[in-house]
Design a protein around this motif. Structure first.
Motif, short mmCIF file in Angstrom:
data_model
loop_
_atom_site.label_atom_id
_atom_site.label_comp_id
_atom_site.label_asym_id
_atom_site.label_seq_id
_atom_site.Cartn_x
_atom_site.Cartn_y
_atom_site.Cartn_z
N THR A 254 0.84 -1.19 0.00
CA THR A 254 0.00 0.00 0.00
C THR A 254 0.88 1.24 0.00
N SER A 258 -2.94 5.48 1.78
CA SER A 258 -3.87 4.41 2.19
C SER A 258 -3.52 3.87 3.56
N TRP A 259 -2.19 3.84 3.87
CA TRP A 259 -1.77 3.38 5.19
C TRP A 259 -2.29 4.31 6.29
#
Length: 448
Positions: A254, A258-259
């Motif tokens: 990712t 998104s993390w």
């Protein structure tokens, strides 16, 4: 032995040929010297098979060897110089790249530490909130269990009051308040059960959110440990090794956005659950307080109705007992009156016999002596008067006996009614009100 003509072979430097492709292009002088090299044209001596070089070829070969040595030396020096420069440049670039990678690892460790701290804080808050909500759940369970006692008391009061006798079996204010109390208790139990179910669901949601945060925290803990280990690696580390395929990016990795979004979404979910849990705890407090106050208020209303009803029944019983005492007194007087009337009738028997005997004897007088003289008239009046008196006495005696019968009926009715009142007081005061002393307190109804 036959003699043969031996032709000299041309000179080839195989080492130079093999290195020709690897060396830079030759200069014009070198090419000119090479072109002057001619094949040996000397004839071999009879009886010798080996070819020999000419002096010119020997000189050319020496010159070529020296020239090749000079060229190789220059090439080697140039390569050493370029290699040294390349080594310095690559060393500086590698150190710079490694330093930058170490700095990025440090920044990544700071990010992981920040989000891990946020996760840890929310996990602790969720744990605390869940513990508080579990306390509210226990309060709801205790409060729900405590409502069984008022319900049993109210239903028992209604059942006991069904055993009232005669006219006391009336739907009074006490019964209406008891019915209201039963209905209120059922409503309170339904509300407590609904709130308890909401609390159980919220506890499950809190634990699910906590589990999500713990999984995220665990992943970040492992990632932090791995990145910290990576940050401790240096060129002097003995536990490093080659991993040729490690530079390839995995398909499931990712990006940082998104993390961060994943962790932020988990924290927002936990925050919503914390807010919902806090609001539910406040709701539970209000529900428990309101239901306890309502139940105690209705209990006070029932107790007040019982007190009023018991006072009314007691007053009625006192009045009945007073009238019973008067009736009993009248019964005694009437019985004495009947005895006196019967004695009066008995006393009139002798005068009646005397008067009738006199009249009978005087009716035996002979001839002219049988006249209606004054004694005759007096005796007739006396008999008539005694007859009227006895008739009046008999009438009064009948009335007295009727009155005595009515008094006895009234006495029986009063005694029966007093018995009903006594039974009602026994049920309301001795049983119901005594049973209601076991009614739970506000603290117990609040779940403490």
């Amino acid at each position: 032995m036959s003699s043969e003509l031996l032709v000299s072979r041309p000179f080839y430097d195989t080492r130079a040929v093999s290195q020709q492709e690897l060396l830079p292009p030759r200069s014009d002088a070198e090419l000119m010297v090479k072109d002057t090299l001619l094949p040996s044209s000397g004839l071999a001596t009879a009886g010798y098979r080996s070819a020999k070089y000419t002096p010119y070829e020997w000189s050319a070969k020496n010159y070529a060897t020296l020239l090749q040595a000079v060229t190789d030396r220059d090439t080697a020096e140039r390569l050493r110089h370029e290699s040294k420069n390349l080594h310095k440049e690559t060393e500086a670039g590698t150190l710079r790249t490694q330093s930058e990678g170490t700095r990025h690892l440090g920044e990544r460790l700071l990010d992981i530490h920040f989000w891990r701290s946020e996760l840890q804080r929310h996990i602790e808050e969720l744990t605390s909130e869940t513990d508080l909500l579990l306390g509210q759940k226990r309060r709801l369970e205790k409060a729900l269990e405590a409502t069984e006692i008022p319900f049993a008391i109210a239903t028992d009061n209604l059942t006991c009051r069904e055993r009232r006798l005669g006219p006391d079996l009336v739907k009074d204010d006490v019964e209406e308040e008891l019915l209201k109390e039963v209905e209120l208790i059922r409503s309170v139990q339904a509300l407590l059960k609904k709130t308890l179910n909401q609390t159980i669901n919220q506890i499950r949601a809190n634990r699910a959110a906590k589990q999500t945060l713990e999984l995220d925290w665990s992943d970040k803990f492992q990632a932090y440990a791995m990145d910290a280990q990576c940050g401790r690696y240096n060129n002097r580390s003995v536990d490093t090794q080659h991993h040729p395929n490690s530079a390839k990016l995995q398909d499931h990795v990712t990006n940082r956005e998104s993390w961060v979004k994943f962790t932020r979404d988990n924290l927002e979910l936990a925050g919503r659950e914390e807010q919902s849990s806090a609001e539910l705890r406040q709701l539970v407090d209000r529900v428990l307080q309101d239901t306890a106050d309502d139940l105690r208020s209705q209990c006070a209303a029932v107790d007040s109705a019982f007190a009023r009803r018991c006072q009314e029944v007691h007053n009625a019983k006192v009045q009945l007992e007073l009238h019973l005492a008067q009736i009993l007194e009248q019964i005694g007087a009437q019985e004495r009156n009947i005895v006196a009337l019967r004695q009066a009738l008995h006393d009139k028997e002798a005068p009646m016999r005397v008067a009738q005997s006199r009249l009978y004897e005087r009716a035996q007088r002979p001839n002219v002596e049988l006249c209606c003289d004054r004694p005759q008239v007096s005796l007739v009046d006396e008999v008539s008067e005694i007859t009227g008196t006895m008739a009046a006495l008999r009438e009064k005696l009948a009335e007295a006996r009727q009155s005595l019968g009515d008094l006895e009926d009234t006495r029986m009715a009063l005694e029966k009614d007093i018995g009903c009142k006594t039974n009602s007081l026994l049920i309301d005061r001795e049983k119901c009100m005594a049973h209601r002393t076991r009614y739970p307190t506000v603290i117990a109804l609040s779940g403490y």
